[in-house]
Design an enzyme around this catalytic site. Structure first.
Site, PDB file in Angstrom:
ATOM      1  CG  ASP A 341       2.882   6.434   2.494  1.00 14.81           C
ATOM      2  OD1 ASP A 341       3.314   5.650   3.352  1.00 14.81           O
ATOM      3  OD2 ASP A 341       3.465   6.658   1.426  1.00 14.81           O
ATOM      4  CG  ASP A 641       3.392   6.983  -2.521  1.00 15.11           C
ATOM      5  OD1 ASP A 641       3.150   5.779  -2.275  1.00 15.11           O
ATOM      6  OD2 ASP A 641       4.322   7.606  -1.982  1.00 15.11           O
ATOM      7  CG  ASP A 645      -0.556   3.256  -1.096  1.00 16.51           C
ATOM      8  OD1 ASP A 645      -0.566   2.596  -0.044  1.00 16.51           O
ATOM      9  OD2 ASP A 645       0.405   3.967  -1.440  1.00 16.51           O
TER      10      ASP A 645
END
Length: 908
Positions: A341, A641, A645
């Site tokens: 990310d 997070d 995801d």
């Protein structure tokens, strides 16, 4: 930076119920509701029909069946066979260790197998507990589980969205959708419909269950509840993802099956040969064969591997990486691609004003975060427009920056906090300025108008309006440009070019303007601001800056042959610019989620290999990217997070969740949690993972040849009708003494210097490499030669059979000690000061073995137990000399292999 596009046109793929592409009235009509809400009786009927607004619980496996399922493995059968063999010979300690290892593995597997269930539970917990709905024209606070499609829901700042809502009416609405999109900045929301093919992050007319209302107020109609929501769809996606078996577990399972059949076949062959051709009584032959099996089977190896992994877990925890599943430690070491990310992992997740542009030029601002420390770097020492812009940034602002426990934090919107910090860097003192310029009225930011305006009374009673907002909107409302205390015409093309340049650097741009107000002005109106004659002050470019440690960590990844892919919900321009600053690749390419929709899984495999940045991605996109990389043979670590995801985290070989800002759903789906949310911690964990795998290979490289030497001695003695150089009980003694001491110390070895300069190993790389097989054969032969040489030496010098066997046992142990020093370094020589000194674990193990061997050789009670006998000091020196010769030979062989073979092939 290049932006890659799929070769074929992007297909238009609207969802079945794309309410964001329809006007609000269409949703109201479709759900047969009204502006004042459903009738309570109708709401009850719909609740009975649609079910509660919660995610369905997955089917549960009975706890006993889950526990028993942990024993259904060829590795476990292999361990239990070794335990039975050890117990049959009275080798109680070894048998106990093996059984304990089996139970530990079963308990750990039982606990960890419930991770998917807990991940789904964590997602279900994100549904808001209560919500305000309109029913029969009255407001009711109801349990969120009672919300039904068609309910009219009212929310305000701080509320959690209880269902997927089509916005009917919004004022100043910003929504925090980071858990779904990964975007760090709150998203503007409004009533107008958007395109049917808009990605999730651009559906500005929708609010999604589990997200947060950051600012403003909203009324919306519930268009999806429970499993039909976006979070429900992700939950279903997660439940369909099967947890992967790690490469190490696959290899050990395969190795266990092969070695078990090999050991059983060898034992049966030796038993038949001893009885049929050498005249052994079957009981005596069985005793020898069982001893042979115990000597051949490395029964302590799985336990040592478990200990090695556990030590890796402890080391990673000390480096802020908490491992939730033991095999993930080793898998990290094999990682060839890290999908990360952007926000908070590769960047600081702290908005920072980086560039101030006025008519006089650009001012670059140093510093990061919300601390008012930084330098204004400008070609113009004085710039009146810039000073007025700082004032506007401070006053047209609802955020504050405060210092708590030595850390500067923002209270309010992060972007406004960055503007407050910018004003402080420009020399403005917050308390003083707000005391001098009291706020009279304001127009809050509104997604329809895309600006915020405030009215202030300043020194001398003057009244002034300050405005900030989207650059094209603010510039369009301005009649002139501030320059050196005067006004000039606005060159729109020039300003558009400046804004485009800042955006290409990953900056989010805001424009600022001001205008005088009449002394009697008490209220602001949209018409007055839009038509009152604003003066453009300039623009500010803000960025979430890259972490410096992430830049260094990515460089380390590239030197280690590990590719880094950025997968984010952010805009492609912002993501591409950050990727360039991080140097993810020499010429990083970027595509958007819609480009992924346009290609097949086969085409995506090729695209995923060469593209470095994936922007505006959905959970399905992330899952497809991970699978595409795995299909190409990569071992993938995935960071995340948010709820969006979780499916990709579970699919990845190693899922890595953020400890600070990560949702519980992400943490439960992951194998590892980063305490500090820092990409550099992943790289440190990869280093530890490689070290763990090195140590496992060292343990195998030490265990198999030493066991092989013992086994080969027995086989040759039976084959050629020779006297056994060791009795079965002496073989057990050697195994007991060395496996609980020397067999453990390699688990504590530190990283070799070259560990992060080697390419990652292949997913299909066998646990027994060609070189390791060669080393097993070579060392087994050298051990066998040493044993028969010593035995023959003792018998020729008339020392007697007991003394000869005692010398053989000591020779085996000494050779194992010297061989231990040889395998401590796989990729370099062991002839060094550090190599000779050893580690505390090595030295302690050698001291313990030496003490035990002295007792074996000279203690009378050991003579009666094991048939040993005392030996002379000179004979002891001969034994040590054999160990020295062994190490010299093997170091020479290691050096020759390094010269003749490529590094990858010459490694264990």
């Amino acid at each position: 930076m290049r932006t890659a596009r799929a070769d074929r046109p992007v297909r238009n793929q609207p969802l079945e119920n794309a309410w964001y592409a329809e006007p609000p009235d269409a949703a109201i009509e479709a759900f047969a509701t009204q502006a004042d809400g459903l009738d309570p009786a109708e709401a009850s009927r719909r609740l009975a029909s649609h079910g509660p607004n919660e995610l369905p619980a997955p089917p549960r496996v009975h706890p006993l069946l889950r526990f028993l399922g942990q024993f259904n493995s060829s590795l476990i059968y292999f361990l239990l066979l070794a335990a039975v063999a050890a117990a049959m010979l009275g080798h109680v300690i070894d048998a106990t260790v093996i059984v304990a290892a089996v139970l530990i593995n079963a308990i750990v597997g039982y606990v960890q197998e419930g991770r998917a269930e807990r991940a789904l539970d964590a997602i279900r917990d994100m549904i808001a507990p209560h919500a305000v709905v309109l029913r029969g024209g009255e407001r009711h606070s109801v349990d969120a589980r009672e919300i039904v499609p068609g309910d009219i829901v009212a929310l305000e700042a701080g509320d959690k969205v209880p269902a997927d809502l089509r916005i009917i009416r919004a004022r100043g609405l910003l929504a925090d959708e980071a858990i779904l999109t990964g975007e760090s900045v709150a998203v503007e929301k409004q009533e107008r419909q958007v395109a049917a093919d808009a990605p999730l992050g651009d559906r500005f007319s929708m609010l999604y269950s589990g997200t947060l209302v950051a600012t403003g107020q909203v009324i919306g109609v519930a268009v999806a509840t429970g499993a039909q929501t976006e979070i429900g769809r992700i939950s279903a996606l997660l439940s369909r993802v099967s947890a992967l078996t790690t490469p190490l577990l696959k290899q050990i399972d395969h190795f266990g099956r092969l070695f078990t059949w090999f050991a059983m076949s060898m034992a049966a062959a030796v038993f038949a040969f001893a009885v049929l051709f050498r005249g052994y009584a079957w009981v005596d032959a069985l005793l020898v064969v069982v001893a042979l099996a115990v000597g051949a089977i490395p029964e302590g190896l799985p336990a040592v591997i478990t200990i090695t992994l556990a030590i890796g877990v402890q080391r990673m925890a000390a480096r802020n990486a908490v491992v939730r599943r033991l095999p993930a430690v080793e898998t990290l070491g094999a990682t060839s691609v890290i999908c990360s990310d952007k926000t908070g992992t590769l960047t600081r997740n702290e908005m920072t004003a980086r560039r101030v542009t006025t008519a006089s030029g650009e001012t670059l601002v140093t510093g990061s975060g919300y601390a008012p420390d930084g330098v204004l770097e400008s070609g113009s020492p004085t710039d009146q427009a810039r000073d007025r812009l700082f004032l506007a940034a401070h006053l047209c602002n609802d955020a504050d920056v405060v210092e708590r426990d030595g850390q500067w934090q923002v209270v309010g919107d992060p972007m406004e906090g960055a503007l407050a910090t910018l004003a402080a860097k420009g020399g403005l003192h917050a308390a003083t300025i707000r005391e001098q310029w009291s706020r009279i009225d304001e127009i809050p930011f509104d997604a329809r108008h895309r600006f915020m305006a405030t009215l202030h009374e300043g020194p001398g009673g003057q009244r002034r309006v300050f405005v900030k907002g989207a650059p094209e909107r603010v510039i369009g409302m301005c009649r002139a440009l501030a320059r050196d205390g005067s006004e000039t015409a606005i060159d729109t093309d020039d300003w558009n070019a400046r804004i485009a340049h800042a955006a290409s650097q990953g900056e989010r741009v805001l424009a600022f303007a001001e205008m005088p107000a009449r002394p009697d002005t008490e209220r602001l109106s949209f018409e007055a601001v839009q038509n009152g004659g604003l003066i453009l002050l300039g623009t500010v470019g803000l960025i979430d800056p890259p972490r410096q440690e992430a830049v260094e960590a990515i460089a380390a990844c590239r030197s280690a042959g590990i590719a880094v892919k950025m997968i984010t919900g952010d805009h492609v321009g912002t993501a591409a610019a950050i990727a360039g600053q991080l140097a993810i690749a020499d010429d990083p390419m970027a595509i958007e989620g819609r480009d992924i929709d346009a290609v097949s899984d086969e085409e995506l495999r090729e695209i995923a290999g060469r593209v470095s940045v994936f922007a505006r991605t959905t959970p399905e996109h992330k899952l497809r990217i991970v699978r595409a990389l795995q299909a190409e043979g990569h071992i993938v670590a995935m960071t995340g997070d948010g709820v969006n995801d979780a499916p990709a985290l579970k699919q990845a070989d190693v899922g890595v969740a953020m400890g600070r800002k990560g949702t519980e759903a992400a943490k439960e789906a992951a194998e590892m949690v980063l305490v500090d949310d820092n990409f550099a911690t992943i790289v440190a964990a990869v280093q530890e993972g490689r070290t763990v795998y090195d140590n496992i290979r060292k343990v195998i490289a030490w265990t198999l040849p030493t066991n092989g030497g013992e086994t080969l001695c027995v086989i040759l003695a039976i084959t050629f009708g020779l006297t056994l150089p060791m009795t079965p009980v002496q073989i057990l003694w050697v195994n007991l003494v060395t496996e609980v001491t020397l067999g453990l110390v390699l688990a504590f070895e530190r990283s070799e210097p070259s560990v992060m300069r080697r390419p990652p190993r292949r997913r299909d790389e066998p646990i027994l490499s060609r070189f390791l097989v060669w080393r097993v054969v070579l060392v087994s032969l050298l051990f066998t030669a040493g044993v028969f040489f010593v035995y023959e030496y003792a018998m020729r010098h008339g020392l007697g059979e007991d003394a000869a066997r005692t010398m053989v046992v000591n020779t085996l142990v000494v050779m194992e000690i010297f061989y231990l020093f040889n395998v401590r370094y796989l990729h370099t020589t062991s002839f060094s000061l550090i190599g000779a000194m050893g580690t505390p674990a090595v030295l302690g193990a050698i001291a313990a073995v030496a003490a035990l061997q002295l007792a074996f050789t000279y203690a009378p009670f050991m003579h009666s137990l094991f048939g040993s006998a005392p030996i002379a000091f000179a004979d002891g020196l001969l034994i040590v000399g054999i160990g020295v010769v062994l190490m010299v030979v093997l170091e020479a062989e290691k050096a020759a292999m390094r010269r003749l073979m490529p590094p990858a092939a010459a490694a264990f």
